[in-house]
Enzyme design. Structure first.
Site, PDB file in Angstrom:
ATOM      1  N   LYS A 158       0.837  -1.209   0.000  1.00 42.02           N
ATOM      2  CA  LYS A 158       0.000   0.000   0.000  1.00 42.02           C
ATOM      3  C   LYS A 158       0.870   1.257   0.000  1.00 42.02           C
ATOM      4  O   LYS A 158       1.995   1.236   0.486  1.00 42.02           O
ATOM      5  CB  LYS A 158      -0.893   0.036   1.248  1.00 42.02           C
ATOM      6  CG  LYS A 158      -1.926  -1.068   1.334  1.00 42.02           C
ATOM      7  CD  LYS A 158      -2.775  -0.905   2.589  1.00 42.02           C
ATOM      8  CE  LYS A 158      -3.864  -1.960   2.643  1.00 42.02           C
ATOM      9  NZ  LYS A 158      -4.737  -1.785   3.813  1.00 42.02           N
ATOM     10  N   GLY A 164      -8.309   4.512  -0.202  1.00 38.93           N
ATOM     11  CA  GLY A 164      -9.243   4.337  -1.309  1.00 38.93           C
ATOM     12  C   GLY A 164      -8.736   3.483  -2.457  1.00 38.93           C
ATOM     13  O   GLY A 164      -9.316   3.527  -3.538  1.00 38.93           O
ATOM     14  N   GLY A 165      -7.677   2.716  -2.245  1.00 38.16           N
ATOM     15  CA  GLY A 165      -7.295   1.707  -3.237  1.00 38.16           C
ATOM     16  C   GLY A 165      -6.192   2.095  -4.210  1.00 38.16           C
ATOM     17  O   GLY A 165      -5.624   1.227  -4.870  1.00 38.16           O
ATOM     18  N   GLU A 200       1.337  -5.172   4.272  1.00 35.27           N
ATOM     19  CA  GLU A 200       0.509  -5.827   5.302  1.00 35.27           C
ATOM     20  C   GLU A 200       0.172  -7.233   4.856  1.00 35.27           C
ATOM     21  O   GLU A 200       0.115  -7.518   3.660  1.00 35.27           O
ATOM     22  CB  GLU A 200      -0.825  -5.069   5.469  1.00 35.27           C
ATOM     23  CG  GLU A 200      -0.731  -3.776   6.210  1.00 35.27           C
ATOM     24  CD  GLU A 200      -2.075  -3.056   6.298  1.00 35.27           C
ATOM     25  OE1 GLU A 200      -3.039  -3.453   5.604  1.00 35.27           O
ATOM     26  OE2 GLU A 200      -2.143  -2.084   7.064  1.00 35.27           O
ATOM     27  N   GLU A 288      -8.010   2.806   8.232  1.00 35.78           N
ATOM     28  CA  GLU A 288      -7.669   4.232   8.175  1.00 35.78           C
ATOM     29  C   GLU A 288      -8.716   5.049   8.926  1.00 35.78           C
ATOM     30  O   GLU A 288      -9.766   4.528   9.289  1.00 35.78           O
ATOM     31  CB  GLU A 288      -7.508   4.728   6.727  1.00 35.78           C
ATOM     32  CG  GLU A 288      -8.490   4.216   5.721  1.00 35.78           C
ATOM     33  CD  GLU A 288      -8.030   4.477   4.287  1.00 35.78           C
ATOM     34  OE1 GLU A 288      -8.503   5.452   3.716  1.00 35.78           O
ATOM     35  OE2 GLU A 288      -7.216   3.699   3.731  1.00 35.78           O
ATOM     36  N   ARG A 292     -13.352  13.615   8.115  1.00 39.79           N
ATOM     37  CA  ARG A 292     -14.356  14.476   7.457  1.00 39.79           C
ATOM     38  C   ARG A 292     -15.745  13.900   7.714  1.00 39.79           C
ATOM     39  O   ARG A 292     -15.877  12.794   8.234  1.00 39.79           O
ATOM     40  CB  ARG A 292     -14.104  14.457   5.940  1.00 39.79           C
ATOM     41  CG  ARG A 292     -14.219  13.036   5.372  1.00 39.79           C
ATOM     42  CD  ARG A 292     -14.251  12.966   3.870  1.00 39.79           C
ATOM     43  NE  ARG A 292     -14.595  11.631   3.417  1.00 39.79           N
ATOM     44  CZ  ARG A 292     -13.742  10.617   3.270  1.00 39.79           C
ATOM     45  NH1 ARG A 292     -12.466  10.766   3.546  1.00 39.79           N
ATOM     46  NH2 ARG A 292     -14.178   9.432   2.855  1.00 39.79           N
TER      47      ARG A 292
HETATM   48  C1  MV4 Z   1      -6.707  -4.358   2.717  1.00 42.95           C
HETATM   49  C2  MV4 Z   1      -7.418  -5.494   2.265  1.00 42.95           C
HETATM   50  C3  MV4 Z   1      -7.044  -6.722   2.739  1.00 42.95           C
HETATM   51  N1  MV4 Z   1      -5.983  -6.834   3.591  1.00 42.95           N
HETATM   52  N2  MV4 Z   1      -5.675  -4.530   3.570  1.00 42.95           N
HETATM   53  C4  MV4 Z   1      -8.976  -1.132  -0.011  1.00 42.95           C
HETATM   54  C5  MV4 Z   1      -8.931   0.357   0.069  1.00 42.95           C
HETATM   55  C6  MV4 Z   1      -7.996   0.723   1.157  1.00 42.95           C
HETATM   56  N3  MV4 Z   1      -8.668   1.575   2.078  1.00 42.95           N
HETATM   57  C7  MV4 Z   1      -7.587  -0.569   1.779  1.00 42.95           C
HETATM   58  N4  MV4 Z   1      -8.236  -1.630   1.087  1.00 42.95           N
HETATM   59  C8  MV4 Z   1      -8.032  -2.926   1.439  1.00 42.95           C
HETATM   60  N5  MV4 Z   1      -7.013  -3.132   2.329  1.00 42.95           N
HETATM   61  C9  MV4 Z   1      -5.342  -5.744   3.981  1.00 42.95           C
HETATM   62  N6  MV4 Z   1      -4.299  -5.873   4.807  1.00 42.95           N
HETATM   63  C10 MV4 Z   1      -8.489  -5.292   1.377  1.00 42.95           C
HETATM   64  C11 MV4 Z   1      -8.775  -4.021   0.948  1.00 42.95           C
HETATM   65  C12 MV4 Z   1      -9.857  -3.921   0.006  1.00 42.95           C
HETATM   66  C13 MV4 Z   1     -11.078  -3.351   0.349  1.00 42.95           C
HETATM   67  C14 MV4 Z   1     -11.293  -2.801   1.596  1.00 42.95           C
HETATM   68  C15 MV4 Z   1     -12.498  -2.238   1.924  1.00 42.95           C
HETATM   69  C16 MV4 Z   1     -13.528  -2.238   0.995  1.00 42.95           C
HETATM   70  C17 MV4 Z   1     -13.344  -2.775  -0.254  1.00 42.95           C
HETATM   71  C18 MV4 Z   1     -12.134  -3.329  -0.601  1.00 42.95           C
HETATM   72  C19 MV4 Z   1     -11.948  -3.873  -1.859  1.00 42.95           C
HETATM   73  C20 MV4 Z   1     -10.744  -4.425  -2.195  1.00 42.95           C
HETATM   74  C21 MV4 Z   1      -9.695  -4.443  -1.263  1.00 42.95           C
END
Ligand code: MV4
Length: 445
Positions: A158, A164-165, A200, A288, A292
């Site tokens: 990341k 937000g991806g 992670e 996170e 806001r």
């Molecule tokens: C992750 C995860 C799985 N494992 N972290 C997506 C956006 C960003 N805020 C972090 N995200 C993710 N982090 C770990 N360690 C999966 C996602 C993720 C996701 C998270 C929330 C809602 C939709 C998602 C779609 C794909 C991946």
């Protein structure tokens, strides 16, 4: 309390803020781009100032233009809404220099949560569970491989400036590390002008559950129920609800306590959201913090019967919060109606709304800035309305939503209404049986 608030935003959220200001007897200033001259937020505010050309960088992101508008109208506070400048620490700092209250947290709080490595370190110190991962920045491909081997595949890389991806890569085995590392680094550099990365353990098929919090200027913090935001497509939320169908009283207590620890750790001031990943065993991990008001704040407002915008304004004005936590008393679901074609890969569909009939009736709230004859400009976010259905139970809320969707008539453009209608009848959705992967396999008919 404030006499006049400038709203540095557009669309439904600008209207939402104007409504609360009117109830509080506070005057409002709308700002608008030339593309938004016929928008409702311009008409409903007490005053309006044009701040530039259509593109966001010339208008809603143009700090000098917005500060000039605040100065000439004598605004004593600025509400940033969501998106645009809402999590811009520089903007919050400049507001302070102009002696105009930024309705939100301090620049230091925004910065601490904006950098994801710093945010994670802060949470570890505060005793909030985080996903196991690397310490500090990933220095090289070799370093990334070493860390991945330690925690075991799959892992996720990341961007520290991300969220937000963007700048995010899932890595399933060692042969994929190099490409993922280089691609994430390049994407982060372009997107955030900061190519810092961290790693992670990848949590498979998680739910996205977030806790609403509020903190005042005197160190009191409370939690205000959760929202389930697992129904997302390419990191765009489409449906949110409160409470989460996956929640239990024990988990709500644990996540609420963790959210309070998280917000207290930075002496948080304002309303905010702690996002968690929740795995199938109901282990939860801090992801996170959003500093806001969010698009989906309305489902929380409906289940705890509370105006979160009013709370933001009061906190900014130095009014103490009660300090008690809030439990959900109702079930609320929100569908985001976007000007997009769900049958064509959700392609944007701006243009003129020729016919409009808005749903209403018991348990239905519609937050929207559209009207018959309004032309949706192509320059901004495609969300044109939110329907919020409220009822005693989840099943009833889904049925109310279904009924409201069937009443909504929007002609002249394509919308996501048919997608939501189909979703409300889906058996897995109705059973609360979904994770963030749900929409990857959902097919619209
Ligand atoms: C992750 C995860 C799985 N494992 N972290 C997506 C956006 C960003 N805020 C972090 N995200 C993710 N982090 C770990 N360690 C999966 C996602 C993720 C996701 C998270 C929330 C809602 C939709 C998602 C779609 C794909 C991946």
């Amino acid at each position: 309390m404030f006499k006049k608030i400038l709203i540095a935003n557009r669309g439904e959220i600008a209207l939402r803020i104007i409504r609360t200001c009117r109830e509080m007897g506070i005057r409002t200033v709308a700002v608008y781009s030339t593309a938004d001259k016929d928008s409702l937020h311009v008409r409903f505010a007490d005053e309006a100032v044009c701040i530039g050309k259509p593109s966001s960088s010339d208008s809603y992101l143009n700090i000098p233009h917005i500060m000039a508008a605040a100065e000439i109208t004598n605004a004593d506070a600025i509400h940033p809404g969501y998106g645009f400048l809402a999590e811009n620490a520089k903007f919050a700092e400049i507001c302070g220099q102009y002696k105009i209250k930024f309705i939100g947290p301090t620049p230091e709080m925004i910065n601490k949560m904006g950098d994801k490595i710093t945010a994670k370190e802060t949470m570890i110190k505060a005793g909030v569970p985080v996903v196991p991962g690397s310490e500090g920045l990933l220095e090289s491909v070799a370093h990334a491989k070493k860390e991945a081997k330690k925690m075991g595949y799959p892992v996720i890389i990341k961007a520290t400036a991300g969220g937000g991806g963007k700048g995010m890569r899932i890595v399933w085995n060692e042969t994929e590390v190099e490409k993922a590392f280089e691609n994430a680094k390049a994407e982060a550099a372009v997107s955030f002008k900061n190519d810092g990365l961290y790693m992670e353990k990848f949590v498979e098929e998680p739910r996205h559950i977030e806790i609403q919090v509020a903190g005042d200027q005197f160190g009191k913090v409370c939690h205000m129920s959760e929202r389930d935001c697992s129904i997302q497509r390419r990191h765009q939320k489409l449906v949110e609800e409160s409470p989460s169908p996956f929640m239990t009283p024990e988990l709500r207590k644990k996540m609420g306590d963790a959210a309070i620890k998280a917000a207290s750790a930075i002496n948080y001031e304002g309303v905010g959201t702690i996002e968690f990943l929740v795995d199938k065993h109901r282990n939860f991990y801090f992801m996170e913090m959003n500093t806001r008001i969010q698009v989906e704040h309305c489902v929380t407002e409906e289940v705890i019967n509370f105006d979160l915008i009013k709370e933001q304004i009061k906190i900014a004005g130095g009014v103490p919060i009660s300090g008690k936590n809030y439990e959900p008393k109702m079930h609320a679901i929100e569908c985001r109606i976007n000007a997009e074609d769900p049958y064509n890969d959700f392609r944007p569909s701006p243009g003129k709304i020729t016919v409009l009939h808005t749903p209403g009736g018991h348990g239905v709230r519609v937050d929207s800035h559209i009207y018959a004859g309004y032309t949706i400009p192509p320059y901004y976010d495609s969300m044109i309305a939110k329907i919020i259905a409220v009822a005693q139970t989840r099943e009833e809320a889904i049925d109310t939503m279904s009924r409201a969707l069937s009443e909504y008539v929007i002609e002249g453009i394509k919308t996501t209404i048919p997608f939501h209608q189909q979703l409300m009848q889906n058996e897995d959705f109705r059973n609360g049986n979904f994770t963030t992967k749900f929409l990857e396999t959902f097919e619209i008919k």
